[in-house]
Design a protein around this motif. Sequence first.
Motif, mmCIF file in Angstrom:
data_model
loop_
_atom_site.group_PDB
_atom_site.id
_atom_site.type_symbol
_atom_site.label_atom_id
_atom_site.label_comp_id
_atom_site.label_asym_id
_atom_site.label_seq_id
_atom_site.Cartn_x
_atom_site.Cartn_y
_atom_site.Cartn_z
ATOM 1 N N PRO A 202 0.812 -1.212 0.000
ATOM 2 C CA PRO A 202 0.000 0.000 0.000
ATOM 3 C C PRO A 202 0.850 1.268 0.000
ATOM 4 O O PRO A 202 2.055 1.222 0.282
ATOM 5 C CB PRO A 202 -0.798 -0.112 1.300
ATOM 6 N N LEU A 203 0.193 2.389 -0.304
ATOM 7 C CA LEU A 203 0.819 3.705 -0.277
ATOM 8 C C LEU A 203 0.078 4.588 0.726
ATOM 9 O O LEU A 203 -1.115 4.391 0.984
ATOM 10 C CB LEU A 203 0.744 4.368 -1.650
ATOM 11 N N PHE A 204 0.791 5.568 1.253
ATOM 12 C CA PHE A 204 0.156 6.583 2.086
ATOM 13 C C PHE A 204 0.374 7.936 1.419
ATOM 14 O O PHE A 204 1.515 8.348 1.208
ATOM 15 C CB PHE A 204 0.731 6.580 3.499
ATOM 16 N N VAL A 205 -0.730 8.569 1.053
ATOM 17 C CA VAL A 205 -0.677 9.884 0.421
ATOM 18 C C VAL A 205 -0.950 10.925 1.498
ATOM 19 O O VAL A 205 -1.981 10.864 2.184
ATOM 20 C CB VAL A 205 -1.703 9.990 -0.720
ATOM 21 N N LYS A 206 -0.027 11.892 1.642
ATOM 22 C CA LYS A 206 -0.119 12.839 2.749
ATOM 23 C C LYS A 206 0.122 14.271 2.260
ATOM 24 O O LYS A 206 0.922 14.490 1.358
ATOM 25 C CB LYS A 206 0.951 12.545 3.806
ATOM 26 N N PRO A 207 -0.538 15.246 2.893
ATOM 27 C CA PRO A 207 -0.086 16.625 2.719
ATOM 28 C C PRO A 207 1.347 16.722 3.231
ATOM 29 O O PRO A 207 1.664 16.138 4.273
ATOM 30 C CB PRO A 207 -1.045 17.437 3.591
ATOM 31 N N CYS A 208 2.187 17.433 2.518
ATOM 32 C CA CYS A 208 3.598 17.476 2.930
ATOM 33 C C CYS A 208 3.795 18.321 4.179
ATOM 34 O O CYS A 208 4.718 18.082 4.945
ATOM 35 C CB CYS A 208 4.444 18.032 1.781
ATOM 36 N N GLU A 231 -7.583 14.653 -2.162
ATOM 37 C CA GLU A 231 -7.909 14.850 -0.755
ATOM 38 C C GLU A 231 -6.753 15.526 -0.022
ATOM 39 O O GLU A 231 -6.962 16.481 0.754
ATOM 40 C CB GLU A 231 -8.233 13.505 -0.093
ATOM 41 N N ALA A 232 -5.540 15.082 -0.259
ATOM 42 C CA ALA A 232 -4.381 15.693 0.392
ATOM 43 C C ALA A 232 -4.194 17.142 -0.051
ATOM 44 O O ALA A 232 -3.792 18.006 0.738
ATOM 45 C CB ALA A 232 -3.127 14.873 0.095
ATOM 46 N N ARG A 233 -4.495 17.419 -1.330
ATOM 47 C CA ARG A 233 -4.329 18.783 -1.853
ATOM 48 C C ARG A 233 -5.323 19.766 -1.223
ATOM 49 O O ARG A 233 -5.124 20.980 -1.323
ATOM 50 C CB ARG A 233 -4.489 18.764 -3.375
ATOM 51 N N ARG A 234 -6.357 19.282 -0.577
ATOM 52 C CA ARG A 234 -7.256 20.181 0.149
ATOM 53 C C ARG A 234 -6.546 20.831 1.340
ATOM 54 O O ARG A 234 -6.949 21.891 1.820
ATOM 55 C CB ARG A 234 -8.485 19.426 0.651
ATOM 56 N N HIS A 235 -5.472 20.184 1.808
ATOM 57 C CA HIS A 235 -4.733 20.678 2.970
ATOM 58 C C HIS A 235 -3.406 21.329 2.583
ATOM 59 O O HIS A 235 -2.901 22.189 3.313
ATOM 60 C CB HIS A 235 -4.465 19.525 3.938
ATOM 61 N N ASP A 236 -2.823 20.909 1.470
ATOM 62 C CA ASP A 236 -1.502 21.407 1.074
ATOM 63 C C ASP A 236 -1.302 21.111 -0.410
ATOM 64 O O ASP A 236 -1.491 19.971 -0.842
ATOM 65 C CB ASP A 236 -0.418 20.697 1.907
ATOM 66 N N PRO A 237 -0.905 22.095 -1.215
ATOM 67 C CA PRO A 237 -0.658 21.823 -2.637
ATOM 68 C C PRO A 237 0.554 20.939 -2.881
ATOM 69 O O PRO A 237 0.698 20.367 -3.972
ATOM 70 C CB PRO A 237 -0.456 23.220 -3.238
ATOM 71 N N LYS A 238 1.430 20.818 -1.888
ATOM 72 C CA LYS A 238 2.598 19.939 -1.998
ATOM 73 C C LYS A 238 2.320 18.649 -1.239
ATOM 74 O O LYS A 238 1.890 18.687 -0.080
ATOM 75 C CB LYS A 238 3.841 20.629 -1.426
ATOM 76 N N LEU A 239 2.558 17.516 -1.864
ATOM 77 C CA LEU A 239 2.235 16.220 -1.268
ATOM 78 C C LEU A 239 3.456 15.338 -1.157
ATOM 79 O O LEU A 239 4.459 15.539 -1.835
ATOM 80 C CB LEU A 239 1.194 15.481 -2.125
ATOM 81 N N ILE A 240 3.322 14.325 -0.315
ATOM 82 C CA ILE A 240 4.326 13.269 -0.247
ATOM 83 C C ILE A 240 3.593 11.929 -0.293
ATOM 84 O O ILE A 240 2.532 11.773 0.320
ATOM 85 C CB ILE A 240 5.206 13.398 1.018
ATOM 86 N N ILE A 241 4.125 11.010 -1.085
ATOM 87 C CA ILE A 241 3.577 9.661 -1.180
ATOM 88 C C ILE A 241 4.621 8.710 -0.623
ATOM 89 O O ILE A 241 5.764 8.672 -1.101
ATOM 90 C CB ILE A 241 3.243 9.283 -2.639
ATOM 91 N N GLU A 242 4.234 7.964 0.408
ATOM 92 C CA GLU A 242 5.176 7.086 1.099
ATOM 93 C C GLU A 242 4.805 5.628 0.889
ATOM 94 O O GLU A 242 3.619 5.267 0.860
ATOM 95 C CB GLU A 242 5.185 7.394 2.604
#
Length: 380
Positions: A202-208, A231-242
């Motif tokens: 699995p992956l975890f998509v997060k606001p950075c 969904e993550a972009r609602r909190h931050d335009p920059k994301l990190i996928i782990e």
Amino acid sequence: MSIEQTSQNPSAKPRVAVVFGGRSSEHAISVSTAGSVLKAIDRDKYEVLPIGITHEGRWALVSDEPARMAITDGRLPDVDHVAESTEGQVALPVGPGSREVVWSEPGTAPKALGEVDVVFPLLHGPWGEDGTLQGLLELSGVPYVGNGVLASAVGMDKEFTKRLLASHGLGVGRYTVVRPREWETEEGRAAVRERAAGLGLPLFVKPCRAGSSMGITKVKDLSDLDAAIEEARRHDPKLIIEAGVSGREIECAVLEGEDGPRASVPAEILVGGGYEFYDFEAKYIDSSEVRIPAELSAEETAEIRRQAIAAFEALGCEGLARVDFFLLDDGGWMVNEVNTMPGFTPISAYPKMWEATGLSYPELIDRLLQAALRRSTGLR
């Protein structure tokens, strides 16, 4: 505490401005944290001035009523609900040489609220935890609790946290960063999907640059990736996928003393109730179990405490931090993130870990305030 009551400060006790709320999606958690801190501060030793920042960014004078700031029956607190005025605004000093706080309201003359000796910034997320408020306080010359501008900014940005930790030899997981412009073109989206697929599932998509598990999605099928990114972009335009990892989630609290940083006994997060990971609901509403101390061997406990201090120093932290790890199935350690302003709510792990180490909540607050009063602003 009314506006008139705060206009004079006859006491010789240090005056603490507790600042909380803010413009980020973690507003409610910050308010709850402030309520717990206000309840714990020794009023025989300190005078307190609560200041809330609304969602819109207005600095409001707030009633000193901690009970109204709690998360109750799933209802989240808000600065607007505890502010003494819907229009008045608090202003901190704008330059060194004065620590006078001023209250102003439309149609009335500004009122001096007296000087503050130290600020306790309890904001979570952008516009407060990320070095922005710390920079304002540095410009004002007002001492404050916790991390400085650089450590706060780096700790808020998960990409640069990982970069710094890795440069110091600390383990971090595999990840890819999605920058704002990249997701705005079809070519960029295709590149993101390809990189994400290379990490496996699995992956975890997060606001950075967010915390409190806001905006995080666990992706078990790549067909769900785009929705998780939005969904993550609602909190931050920059994301990190782990990349997902298999292991136990262990946390350790670090507190800086006059002789350097110390690490607490560690805690383990036990996510139950059908939650797949430690998301916002599991953390703050249903209150997943936090086992303190974590069931670790003496060697494992010593190692996580060593690495927690190493992470603290790698980011140039001051005052306090909570370092979150994964104890992997193969016995190795991996740092998940460094939280430079951990929660102080009644269920938060940071104060509970110190309590289990022998330092009560009020003593912890006192040590943080005393350290801030000893420390100057500016280059150090």
